[in-house]
Enzyme design. Structure first.
Site, mmCIF file in Angstrom:
data_model
loop_
_atom_site.group_PDB
_atom_site.id
_atom_site.type_symbol
_atom_site.label_atom_id
_atom_site.label_comp_id
_atom_site.label_asym_id
_atom_site.label_seq_id
_atom_site.Cartn_x
_atom_site.Cartn_y
_atom_site.Cartn_z
ATOM 1 N N HIS A 49 35.840 37.078 31.783
ATOM 2 C CA HIS A 49 35.809 36.152 31.881
ATOM 3 C C HIS A 49 36.418 35.086 32.576
ATOM 4 O O HIS A 49 35.574 33.267 32.703
ATOM 5 C CB HIS A 49 35.562 35.476 30.235
ATOM 6 C CG HIS A 49 35.107 34.159 30.182
ATOM 7 N ND1 HIS A 49 34.102 33.805 29.866
ATOM 8 C CD2 HIS A 49 36.317 32.657 28.922
ATOM 9 C CE1 HIS A 49 33.573 32.380 29.331
ATOM 10 N NE2 HIS A 49 35.476 31.856 29.774
ATOM 11 N N GLU A 71 30.691 40.833 32.878
ATOM 12 C CA GLU A 71 30.979 39.620 31.334
ATOM 13 C C GLU A 71 29.379 40.046 30.818
ATOM 14 O O GLU A 71 30.192 40.965 29.121
ATOM 15 C CB GLU A 71 31.439 38.331 31.778
ATOM 16 C CG GLU A 71 31.576 37.197 30.312
ATOM 17 C CD GLU A 71 31.638 36.009 30.656
ATOM 18 O OE1 GLU A 71 32.287 35.654 29.559
ATOM 19 O OE2 GLU A 71 31.064 35.651 31.382
ATOM 20 N N ASN A 422 50.894 63.839 45.803
ATOM 21 C CA ASN A 422 51.366 64.967 46.723
ATOM 22 C C ASN A 422 51.448 66.606 45.092
ATOM 23 O O ASN A 422 50.996 67.661 44.774
ATOM 24 C CB ASN A 422 52.708 65.416 46.649
ATOM 25 C CG ASN A 422 52.967 66.899 47.699
ATOM 26 O OD1 ASN A 422 53.674 67.720 45.983
ATOM 27 N ND2 ASN A 422 52.932 67.066 48.927
#
Length: 854
Positions: A49, A71, A422
């Site tokens: 919003h 929204e 990694n």
């Protein structure tokens, strides 16, 4: 292109966008793992919003349309009309990534929003499917409840239309007052006041001033509110008012409803506003029975970073001038002992010192941010990595409230991303591999941050396959990083550290996540540039732990001040390993370069005078040299210096573009006497001349075993005698500042010193040891120690060195000779050298400090 794109509010908009995207990322991850929760759904809806409204204000129409669709989808989730599925979350995450990329482009000066049509159509499909499902579940829709409608005049129409165009919400809020309420005007006015805190009231019907005069008033008041707040916030503000039967809200999305107003239209009656205010306050007090109370909300202000940097520089100047003021005050005090103005000057200087200390602490706190600002990015990243690699990964984050300098937040971001990728791709096994090994199918990565002195320690631990030292060894030989003969003499630790070489990797196959043999060398060099260190501990089939240590701040560091000739230099204390006195006989020459033998280690010796082109003091050649061992990561090097002055916090100042880069110098600082001290670039010195700390003599194994039996001690002189205390009790070594005497203090308590705003008692232990005292000299120092939980200062004539005292040379103190033998732990004797090992607890007779509970 909208004019708002180049407005002064763009920076604020981008900051807000970053915050809302962070909220969305975090909340969607919680939603994915924990299922629908009202609080989480509300948080998500609020973030979308806010983004929708701010993007409309700034004129980003594509972004506004996208966030409006998002929204709407979040609203369907909130209303229970749409279930959360992996497919839906992937769409929403793609939308968030698009907005992140847009923000990155805007930061780079590119204002083009890009094409949102694909994302919009995917969201629209979600909404349509939700609507179809809702229709199937609820065939008979309930008729809408009747509403009061208002005819708006042209001015009101323009005001509301402008609000809608700018992304604000326009609500018709129907407030039904209790029928038995006798003072309906006061209730309606209280509602109006609360709503004005939530936004702007465009229209109110009926006009409140006429309520009390209108006998036909039915008790319903309609407020047309322009707002950016959520319905729940507005409702909560109205619930604070009693005698309201009900509140109903409806959104106004267009102004084509020209209907009539129930009841008669009454012209507005102007009244004196001050009289109205007084009446309202009086009636409100009657109702509530006391003064009104409001919830206090913390106020925040966004400040430009360069402005904060400028203020910090000014604080640094104040600190320097404050030290000079105290120096002048001490001189004037000696010259004008009976002058009453000196006492006034003392009071002013002491108060100024306290204020500047508080100011420095406050300014430093403005630079500090919780590491959560950095760690908050990683759960989403690990989630995506898990999906790409078909693994189940849990990321555990600890210590996210740990604070560090804002400049470090960005600097250590890339190294952490490399290590996490990694660990996820290369460290953790697939679920099938883990199950076959008896492990949980879900791998775990623990990301932890904590403070350790003036350092921040970050560890990344995984419970994966670990690093195979033999594979690293084979790869290093195959790629020519080391010869077979060299690796044969390497320990497992040294072999593992080879992964920091560019191109070394033990990944069986290259993926788009890691395994190309690039990255870990970048991580190491990046950490070293931050004056930090990185280490690895690994156990095959159990996991790997990467440990990163970096200073808390890059602006102010604790340093060891050293003398070279007439010049003063600062060495970052984080890089100082040890200080000792070296016999010239222990200096050897290997391949044309000087090295020194130190506790079975052979370390390179660097004479800083020649490197920095500083003239040596014209004195007789000394048999024993002051040497400071400094280290960076796995490199060690010995620096020959003329003198060590003490520890001090220094403000780092750049050399500036005019001077440019200077070899072996990282910056400069201004000392309390107004002189400039240069900060040594330990990194460049260690990389050029340093050797691995594993490069030791063959008898090192025995030496290492002995080291475990030998404690390290700080040795110092008192009235020509040698004493020592364990280095574990040492906090700091400082030059002797002004010591303020204390009334009714024991004879061995010299007084108090003010060190960076903290007060420390100073003890002269000569009287306790039965030694005659004499005046301090330029070599005198105060040792800040921790004794029985108390931090105290010990006044000594001279600090000698830090050294181990082998247990083989320690003898018990002869009780029949000494009056207070319990004050000595032992006596070290070797080659006619006697050193008294002090028992500080017995010597100072301090009660153990109680720990605060709770």
């Amino acid at each position: 292109m909208n004019e708002y794109h180049n407005s002064a509010y763009l920076g604020v908009f981008l900051d807000e966008m970053h915050e809302q995207l962070q909220y969305l990322d975090e909340s969607l991850l919680v939603l994915e793992s924990s299922g629908c929760q009202d609080a989480i759904i509300q948080k998500i809806f609020r973030a979308a919003h806010t983004l929708k409204g701010s993007s409309a204000v700034m004129g980003f129409k594509q972004l506004n349309g996208l966030t409006h669709q998002m929204e709407s989808v979040f609203d369907l989730i909130r209303g229970g009309q749409l279930e959360v599925s992996p497919e839906l979350l992937n769409i929403l995450f793609d939308c968030i990534d698009f907005i992140k990329q847009l923000r990155h482009s805007i930061l780079g000066g590119v204002m083009e929003e890009g094409d949102t049509s694909d994302l919009m159509s995917r969201l629209e499909e979600v909404r349509v499917s939700a609507a179809v499902g809702a229709a199937a579940r609820e065939p008979e829709a309930r008729p809408p409840s009747p509403a009061l409608h208002i005819v708006f005049n042209d001015l009101q129409r323009k005001q509301i239309q402008d609000a809608l165009d700018n992304g604000s919400e326009v609500m018709a809020i129907h407030v039904q007052l209790a029928e038995e309420e006798s003072m309906k005007y006061v209730r309606a006015k209280l509602a109006e006041i609360n709503l004005m805190e939530q936004g702007e009231i465009a229209v109110c019907f009926p006009e409140l001033e006429m309520i009390e005069k209108d006998e036909l008033f039915a008790g319903t008041v309609v407020y047309i509110l322009i707002t950016r707040q959520m319905q729940q916030d507005i409702m909560a503000s109205l619930k604070q008012i009693s005698q309201i039967d009900s509140v109903r809200m409806e959104y106004i999305t267009n102004l084509n409803l020209d209907t009539f107003v129930e009841g008669k239209v009454v012209p507005r009656v102007e009244k004196d506003k001050e009289l109205l205010k007084g009446t309202l306050q009086a009636k409100a007090k009657e109702i509530t029975g006391g003064p009104e109370t409001k919830v206090q909300v913390a106020q925040t202000v966004r400040v430009d970073v360069e402005r904060l940097e400028g203020l910090l520089n000014l604080v640094g100047e104040l600190i320097i001038d404050n030290t000079r003021l105290h120096s002048i005050r001490a001189k004037l005090g000696e010259q004008l002992k009976n002058n009453s103005d000196i006492n006034v000057l003392n009071d002013i200087a002491n108060h100024l010192n306290m204020v500047i200390s508080d100011l420095q602490e406050g300014m430093m706190k403005t630079r500090m941010l919780p590491i959560e600002h950095l760690f908050g990015r990683f759960p989403r990243m690990i989630r995506d990595l898990a999906q790409k690699s078909d693994k189940s990964i849990e990321l555990v984050i600890e210590g996210k409230e740990t604070e560090l300098d804002r400049t470090l937040i960005e600097e250590i971001s890339d190294p952490l991303i490399h290590i996490l990728r990694n660990s996820a791709d290369h460290g953790l096994e697939t679920p099938e591999e883990r199950a076959a090994m008896g492990k949980s199918r879900k791998g775990t990565i623990v990301l932890r941050a904590s403070h350790q002195g003036n350092m921040i320690v970050i560890t990344i631990a995984d419970d994966g396959r670990g690093i195979d030292a033999q594979k690293v060894k084979e790869m290093a030989v195959r790629k020519g990083f080391a010869s077979a003969e060299e690796v044969a003499h390497m320990s497992e630790k040294e072999l593992v550290l080879l992964i920091f070489r560019s191109g070394v990797s033990t990944a069986q196959q290259v993926s788009d996540l890691s395994g190309r043999g690039v990255g870990m060398d970048i991580v190491k060099s990046h950490i070293e540039k931050l004056n930090g260190v990185i280490d690895i501990e690994t156990t095959p089939n159990e996991g790997t732990v990467f440990t990163i240590k970096v200073p808390l701040t890059l602006a102010i560091i604790r340093s060891l001040l050293i003398k070279l000739g007439t010049s003063t230099f600062a060495v970052p204390l984080v890089n100082v390993i040890e200080i000792f006195r070296l016999k010239t006989a222990d200096i050897l020459t290997v391949q044309g370069k000087e090295v020194c033998k130190f506790r079975n280690q052979v370390l390179p010796l660097v004479r800083l005078h020649s490197k920095l082109q500083v003239e040596e003091e014209q004195e007789a050649v000394q048999d024993r040299l002051f040497v400071v061992i400094v280290g960076l990561a796995d490199k060690r090097v010995c620096l020959v210096v003329d003198q060590t002055i003490g520890n001090q916090e220094i403000v780092i100042k750049s050399l500036g573009d005019y001077i440019g880069n200077v070899s072996y110098i990282a910056g400069s600082t201004i000392l309390g006497d107004g002189h400039v001290a240069h900060i040594l670039d330990v990194g460049s010195i260690a990389r050029e001349a340093g050797s691995s700390y594993e490069s030791i003599l063959p008898e090192a194994t025995e030496g290492t075993r002995l080291d475990e039996e030998n404690g390290k001690y700080v040795t110092f002189k008192l009235s020509g005698m040698d004493f020592a205390i364990p280095i574990s009790k040492m906090k700091e070594i400082v030059p002797v500042p002004e010591i303020h005497t204390l009334a009714s203090a024991p004879p061995h308590v010299q007084g108090m010193i003010n060190l960076r705003g903290l007060l420390f008692p100073v003890y002269d232990i000569r009287l306790r040891l039965g030694i005659s005292s004499h005046d301090s000299s330029s070599r005198s120092r105060i040792l800040i120690c921790e004794v029985s939980g108390h931090e105290v200062g010990l006044l000594v004539d001279e600090v000698s060195e830090v050294r181990p005292l082998p247990k083989a040379h320690l003898d018990e103190t002869p009780d029949h000779v000494l009056r207070n033998s319990e004050m000595l732990e032992a006596i070290y004797k070797n080659d006619q050298q006697f050193i008294h090992l002090l028992n500080l607890e017995k010597l100072l007779n301090l009660e153990p400090k109680r720990k605060e509970v709770g």
